[in-house]
Design an enzyme around this catalytic site. Structure first.
Site, PDB file in Angstrom:
ATOM      1  N   SER A  88     -29.924  -8.096 -23.797  1.00  0.00           N
ATOM      2  CA  SER A  88     -30.636  -9.357 -24.001  1.00  0.00           C
ATOM      3  C   SER A  88     -30.676 -10.093 -22.658  1.00  0.00           C
ATOM      4  CB  SER A  88     -29.879 -10.186 -25.046  1.00  0.00           C
ATOM      5  OG  SER A  88     -30.494 -11.431 -25.218  1.00  0.00           O
ATOM      6  N   SER A 160     -32.311  -1.872 -28.418  1.00  0.00           N
ATOM      7  CA  SER A 160     -32.065  -0.469 -28.805  1.00  0.00           C
ATOM      8  C   SER A 160     -30.791   0.063 -28.131  1.00  0.00           C
ATOM      9  CB  SER A 160     -33.278   0.421 -28.497  1.00  0.00           C
ATOM     10  OG  SER A 160     -33.886   0.143 -27.271  1.00  0.00           O
TER      11      SER A 160
HETATM   12  N1  LIG Z   1     -26.043  -9.966 -32.384  1.00  0.00           N
HETATM   13  C1  LIG Z   1     -27.114  -9.875 -31.594  1.00  0.00           C
HETATM   14  N2  LIG Z   1     -27.164  -8.944 -30.613  1.00  0.00           N
HETATM   15  C2  LIG Z   1     -28.239  -8.845 -29.829  1.00  0.00           C
HETATM   16  N3  LIG Z   1     -29.357  -9.637 -29.941  1.00  0.00           N
HETATM   17  C3  LIG Z   1     -29.359 -10.571 -30.903  1.00  0.00           C
HETATM   18  C4  LIG Z   1     -28.249 -10.734 -31.764  1.00  0.00           C
HETATM   19  N4  LIG Z   1     -28.528 -11.749 -32.625  1.00  0.00           N
HETATM   20  C5  LIG Z   1     -29.747 -12.197 -32.318  1.00  0.00           C
HETATM   21  N5  LIG Z   1     -30.264 -11.496 -31.296  1.00  0.00           N
HETATM   22  C6  LIG Z   1     -31.627 -11.688 -30.790  1.00  0.00           C
HETATM   23  O1  LIG Z   1     -32.360 -10.565 -31.275  1.00  0.00           O
HETATM   24  C7  LIG Z   1     -33.073  -9.944 -30.223  1.00  0.00           C
HETATM   25  C8  LIG Z   1     -32.868  -8.438 -30.211  1.00  0.00           C
HETATM   26  O2  LIG Z   1     -33.580  -7.820 -31.240  1.00  0.00           O
HETATM   27  P1  LIG Z   1     -33.833  -6.266 -31.177  1.00  0.00           P
HETATM   28  O3  LIG Z   1     -34.587  -5.930 -32.397  1.00  0.00           O
HETATM   29  O4  LIG Z   1     -34.430  -5.921 -29.870  1.00  0.00           O
HETATM   30  O5  LIG Z   1     -32.339  -5.686 -31.257  1.00  0.00           O
HETATM   31  S1  LIG Z   1     -31.878  -4.193 -31.560  1.00  0.00           S
HETATM   32  O6  LIG Z   1     -32.748  -3.303 -30.780  1.00  0.00           O
HETATM   33  O7  LIG Z   1     -31.996  -3.946 -32.983  1.00  0.00           O
HETATM   34  O8  LIG Z   1     -30.474  -4.133 -31.113  1.00  0.00           O
HETATM   35  C9  LIG Z   1     -32.528 -10.489 -28.935  1.00  0.00           C
HETATM   36  O9  LIG Z   1     -33.694 -10.680 -28.141  1.00  0.00           O
HETATM   37  P2  LIG Z   1     -33.751 -10.352 -26.573  1.00  0.00           P
HETATM   38  O10 LIG Z   1     -32.939 -11.422 -25.934  1.00  0.00           O
HETATM   39  O11 LIG Z   1     -35.206 -10.468 -26.267  1.00  0.00           O
HETATM   40  O12 LIG Z   1     -33.216  -8.977 -26.330  1.00  0.00           O
HETATM   41  C10 LIG Z   1     -31.808 -11.750 -29.318  1.00  0.00           C
HETATM   42  O13 LIG Z   1     -32.660 -12.866 -29.086  1.00  0.00           O
HETATM   43  N1  LIG Z   2     -37.629  -9.840 -12.916  1.00  0.00           N
HETATM   44  C1  LIG Z   2     -37.246 -11.078 -13.207  1.00  0.00           C
HETATM   45  N2  LIG Z   2     -36.920 -11.936 -12.240  1.00  0.00           N
HETATM   46  C2  LIG Z   2     -36.522 -13.190 -12.543  1.00  0.00           C
HETATM   47  N3  LIG Z   2     -36.411 -13.683 -13.798  1.00  0.00           N
HETATM   48  C3  LIG Z   2     -36.713 -12.846 -14.801  1.00  0.00           C
HETATM   49  C4  LIG Z   2     -37.148 -11.513 -14.562  1.00  0.00           C
HETATM   50  N4  LIG Z   2     -37.366 -10.924 -15.764  1.00  0.00           N
HETATM   51  C5  LIG Z   2     -37.088 -11.853 -16.683  1.00  0.00           C
HETATM   52  N5  LIG Z   2     -36.709 -13.013 -16.124  1.00  0.00           N
HETATM   53  C6  LIG Z   2     -36.308 -14.235 -16.840  1.00  0.00           C
HETATM   54  O1  LIG Z   2     -35.125 -13.887 -17.556  1.00  0.00           O
HETATM   55  C7  LIG Z   2     -35.152 -14.445 -18.845  1.00  0.00           C
HETATM   56  C8  LIG Z   2     -35.018 -13.324 -19.882  1.00  0.00           C
HETATM   57  O2  LIG Z   2     -36.170 -12.524 -19.855  1.00  0.00           O
HETATM   58  P1  LIG Z   2     -36.713 -11.849 -21.166  1.00  0.00           P
HETATM   59  O3  LIG Z   2     -37.951 -11.117 -20.786  1.00  0.00           O
HETATM   60  O4  LIG Z   2     -36.817 -12.841 -22.284  1.00  0.00           O
HETATM   61  O5  LIG Z   2     -35.543 -10.816 -21.475  1.00  0.00           O
HETATM   62  P2  LIG Z   2     -35.254  -9.957 -22.771  1.00  0.00           P
HETATM   63  O6  LIG Z   2     -36.568  -9.756 -23.487  1.00  0.00           O
HETATM   64  O7  LIG Z   2     -34.683  -8.683 -22.256  1.00  0.00           O
HETATM   65  O8  LIG Z   2     -34.267 -10.753 -23.566  1.00  0.00           O
HETATM   66  C9  LIG Z   2     -36.453 -15.231 -18.965  1.00  0.00           C
HETATM   67  O9  LIG Z   2     -36.167 -16.581 -18.699  1.00  0.00           O
HETATM   68  C10 LIG Z   2     -37.325 -14.630 -17.884  1.00  0.00           C
HETATM   69  O10 LIG Z   2     -38.235 -15.572 -17.368  1.00  0.00           O
END
Ligand SMILES: Nc1ncnc2c1ncn2[C@@H]1O[C@H](COP(=O)(O)OS(=O)(=O)O)[C@@H](OP(=O)(O)O)[C@H]1O
Ligand SMILES: Nc1ncnc2c1ncn2[C@@H]1O[C@H](COP(=O)(O)OP(=O)(O)O)[C@@H](O)[C@H]1O
Length: 256
Positions: A88, A160
């Protein structure tokens, strides 16, 4: 106002060309004697027998005359799945959007499947327990496979965290059309970004089982593309997107 540059190639031309295209060779169905087939393993043309797949009984595969190759010819690209994995905050959604925009400007059809977004609908019944994450990945893998079969460049971005779940998605796709992209950014960088404040909640124990804090993340061992910081600096979203576009170009995905 948000403006999108038109694609460099005219889709009107492509659509007019449709009437000139001939569907690929008529499908010859090969009857097979199996009555039980592993879910996800059926491919067009495999069988015209009534069969069972998983819990689905007495079903039969129907092929259409217009096939993947015809759709690819129409779109002038190869359908594939770009699977972006990472912690994340590693930039999965950012890369997915930058890549989709870059390819769209070049006249290519893409679609983004974002884990966070899909949990608002298709996967809203799933938690973050390991078995629910596995089901989440399995469903998205199946959906991504359909997009690729439609000839679309499908960009899936999900944490994932389990290698086995990602490998199961890879095995759904025809050879080389599953392109795994690992955003290899250390937890410290992702946690410092924390755009949704989730790491803070996880550290204080308000979210349990958060990936990277008290839940595992298994990095890919042998994926197609790894994106890492260089000399301590993160590549910009545009640079990350260009790295993936180069891969697609070099491997023939951006032509039919
Ligand atoms: N426990 C926990 N662990 C990880 N992430 C969490 C959790 N709870 C909520 N979230 C939020 O859910 C987003 C991840 O969803 P995904 O469907 O990509 O997760 S997974 O692939 O099933 O592990 C993830 O989004 P990203 O930050 O964009 O990765 C989080 O915002
Ligand atoms: N290459 C990068 N350089 C600087 N900031 C980034 C970069 N990629 C993402 N960010 C910033 O990091 C944060 C998380 O990005 P995000 O795309 O939401 O990550 P994820 O989907 O893996 O959770 C956001 O605030 C985004 O603007």
């Amino acid at each position: 106002m948000h403006t999108i540059k038109p694609p460099s190639r005219s889709f009107g031309t492509s659509i007019r060309r449709l009437s000139l295209l001939r569907p690929s060779q008529a499908v010859k169905l090969k009857p097979v004697s199996v009555t039980q087939v592993r879910a996800g393993s059926m491919e067009p043309g495999m069988s015209n027998a009534v069969t069972s797949v998983g819990k689905a009984t007495n079903i039969r595969w129907h092929d259409c005359q217009i096939r993947k190759i015809d759709r690819q010819n129409l779109l002038q690209q190869k359908g594939c799945v770009i699977w972006i994995t990472g912690l994340s905050g590693s930039g999965k959604s950012t890369l997915a959007c930058a890549l989709s925009r870059e390819l769209h400007y070049r006249g290519h059809m893409t679609y983004v499947l974002d884990g966070d977004n899909l949990r608002h609908g298709l996967n809203s019944d799933l938690t973050f327990k390991a078995e629910d994450r596995a089901e989440n990945i399995r469903r998205v893998g199946e959906v991504a496979k359909l997009f690729a079969d439609a000839g679309v460049i499908c960009i899936a971005c999900l944490i994932s965290p389990y290698r086995m779940d990602r490998d199961a998605c890879r095995s759904l796709l025809p050879d080389s059309t599953f392109i795994e992209v690992f955003l290899d950014f250390p937890l410290e960088i992702c946690e410092a970004r924390d755009p949704k404040g989730l790491y803070k909640l996880a550290r204080s124990g308000k979210i349990k089982g958060f990936t990277g804090i008290d839940d595992p993340y298994e990095p890919p061992l042998n994926c197609e593309i790894v994106i890492q910081p260089k000399n301590g600096d993160c590549p910009s979203p545009q640079t990350m997107a260009e790295q993936v576009v180069s891969y697609l170009q070099q491997n023939g995905f951006l032509r039919a």
